[in-house]
Write a protein that holds these residues in place. Structure first.
Motif, mmCIF file in Angstrom:
data_model
loop_
_atom_site.group_PDB
_atom_site.id
_atom_site.type_symbol
_atom_site.label_atom_id
_atom_site.label_comp_id
_atom_site.label_asym_id
_atom_site.label_seq_id
_atom_site.Cartn_x
_atom_site.Cartn_y
_atom_site.Cartn_z
ATOM 1 N N VAL A 1 0.852 -1.182 0.000
ATOM 2 C CA VAL A 1 0.000 0.000 0.000
ATOM 3 C C VAL A 1 0.890 1.234 0.000
ATOM 4 N N GLY A 2 0.737 2.074 -1.029
ATOM 5 C CA GLY A 2 1.450 3.345 -1.085
ATOM 6 C C GLY A 2 0.498 4.484 -0.771
ATOM 7 N N VAL A 3 0.933 5.421 0.049
ATOM 8 C CA VAL A 3 0.062 6.497 0.524
ATOM 9 C C VAL A 3 0.728 7.847 0.296
ATOM 10 N N ASN A 4 -0.060 8.818 -0.175
ATOM 11 C CA ASN A 4 0.389 10.203 -0.321
ATOM 12 C C ASN A 4 -0.580 11.106 0.423
ATOM 13 N N LEU A 5 -0.062 11.998 1.244
ATOM 14 C CA LEU A 5 -0.871 12.922 2.026
ATOM 15 C C LEU A 5 -0.393 14.347 1.775
ATOM 16 N N ARG A 6 -1.341 15.292 1.735
ATOM 17 C CA ARG A 6 -0.963 16.696 1.558
ATOM 18 C C ARG A 6 -2.045 17.584 2.169
ATOM 19 N N PRO A 7 -1.729 18.827 2.435
ATOM 20 C CA PRO A 7 -2.754 19.752 2.950
ATOM 21 C C PRO A 7 -3.891 19.915 1.954
ATOM 22 N N TRP A 8 -5.107 20.099 2.457
ATOM 23 C CA TRP A 8 -6.244 20.328 1.566
ATOM 24 C C TRP A 8 -6.039 21.624 0.786
ATOM 25 N N ILE A 9 -5.686 22.694 1.480
ATOM 26 C CA ILE A 9 -5.370 23.962 0.831
ATOM 27 C C ILE A 9 -3.850 24.089 0.797
ATOM 28 N N THR A 10 -3.270 23.808 -0.361
ATOM 29 C CA THR A 10 -1.820 23.834 -0.481
ATOM 30 C C THR A 10 -1.315 25.276 -0.514
ATOM 31 N N PRO A 11 -0.298 25.596 0.292
ATOM 32 C CA PRO A 11 0.269 26.945 0.234
ATOM 33 C C PRO A 11 0.660 27.329 -1.193
ATOM 34 N N GLY A 12 0.205 28.513 -1.634
ATOM 35 C CA GLY A 12 0.493 28.992 -2.971
ATOM 36 C C GLY A 12 -0.535 28.577 -4.015
ATOM 37 N N SER A 13 -1.500 27.703 -3.634
ATOM 38 C CA SER A 13 -2.528 27.284 -4.576
ATOM 39 C C SER A 13 -3.523 28.410 -4.807
ATOM 40 N N VAL A 14 -4.384 28.243 -5.823
ATOM 41 C CA VAL A 14 -5.391 29.254 -6.131
ATOM 42 C C VAL A 14 -6.286 29.510 -4.925
ATOM 43 N N ALA A 15 -6.748 28.429 -4.281
ATOM 44 C CA ALA A 15 -7.619 28.590 -3.122
ATOM 45 C C ALA A 15 -6.925 29.350 -2.002
ATOM 46 N N HIS A 16 -5.640 29.084 -1.796
ATOM 47 C CA HIS A 16 -4.882 29.771 -0.753
ATOM 48 C C HIS A 16 -4.740 31.256 -1.082
ATOM 49 N N VAL A 17 -4.459 31.543 -2.352
ATOM 50 C CA VAL A 17 -4.328 32.947 -2.773
ATOM 51 C C VAL A 17 -5.630 33.695 -2.549
ATOM 52 N N LEU A 18 -6.766 33.070 -2.925
ATOM 53 C CA LEU A 18 -8.069 33.711 -2.750
ATOM 54 C C LEU A 18 -8.390 33.918 -1.279
ATOM 55 N N ALA A 19 -8.062 32.922 -0.453
ATOM 56 C CA ALA A 19 -8.351 33.034 0.973
ATOM 57 C C ALA A 19 -7.536 34.143 1.618
ATOM 58 N N GLU A 20 -6.351 34.387 1.077
ATOM 59 C CA GLU A 20 -5.484 35.435 1.619
ATOM 60 C C GLU A 20 -5.782 36.797 0.995
#
Length: 241
Positions: free
Chosen positions: A109-128
């Motif tokens: 089993v291979g697993v990848n985890l990351r923040p829901w709102i990635t720093p620098g993403s479009v959603a992060h830019v809009l939230a800021e």
């Protein structure tokens, strides 16, 4: 370089995960005799205990595989999920292999985890309260016509607030606990006239996800003239009938 651990899932540090990506690979013990192709629910029964070691509530959002099916079973399945308390997303891949005919079956089993709102993403830019670059808007429009324009509209309206993002996260839908297995979907699509063998070369993808209007179901794409979507309710009725 993202943090990486082999052979054991880490106990999550929520603060670390919110700022980074975590990956790990772990072998899983299997019975002595085992088929090399599993249904989606059989695969999930092996993957879920691995993810439970993370110590965070899971919200399963989609299940998928691609290729020719043997009655809805495959030797590779992927799962997308949310880690609810830490507002992170992840994917897990189960792979089954046999060294030689009649030999032992191995699973990993291979697993990848990351923040829901990635720093620098479009959603992060809009939230800021920042402005989304025109080049990013253009790329989004190329990927999905109108997507970039929708982002610009949000930008003009002041973007997202963090409270709005928090609300959206809490309302994100997941698959119901008793979702129909891939074997049920396979048979239902066959009854609808799908010929899996005829489309073997097209690498047909079978996905359980939240579909139109928030309805969960199994979707078949892209080998056939149009996407086929069967809701879980439709599949339950097919099973009863």
């Amino acid at each position: 370089m993202p943090p990486h651990a082999e052979h054991a899932p880490p106990r999550l540090d929520p603060h670390a995960l919110l700022a980074s990506v975590v990956t790990f690979l772990t072998p899983v013990p299997l019975p002595v005799t085992l088929d090399t192709e599993w249904s989606a629910r059989e695969a999930w029964a092996t993957v879920r205990p691995v993810l439970a070691e993370l110590g965070v509530t899971l919200r399963l959002t989609s299940v998928w595989t691609e290729g020719l099916y043997a009655s809805g079973r495959r030797n590779h399945w992927s799962f997308a999920f949310d880690l609810v308390e830490v507002r992170a997303v992840g994917s897990a891949q189960l792979s089954l292999r046999q060294e030689e005919p009649g030999g032992s079956v191995h699973a990993a089993v291979g697993v990848n985890l990351r923040p829901w709102i990635t720093p620098g993403s479009v959603a992060h830019v809009l939230a800021e309260g920042g402005a989304v670059p025109a080049s990013v808007v253009e790329l989004m429009n190329r990927a999905v016509p109108g997507l970039g324009e929708g982002v610009l509209d949000l930008d003009r309206q002041g973007g997202f607030s963090w409270s709005e993002l928090s609300r959206r996260w809490s309302e994100r839908p997941g698959l119901p606990q008793a979702w129909p297995d891939s074997t049920t979907a396979y048979e239902a699509f066959r009854r609808k006239g799908v010929d899996f063998e005829a489309d073997a070369e097209d690498k047909t993808e079978l996905t359980a996800r939240i579909g139109p209007s928030g309805v969960p179901g199994w979707e078949l794409l892209p080998s056939f003239p149009a996407r086929r979507f069967l809701s879980f309710d439709d599949l339950a009725r097919a099973d009863d009938g």
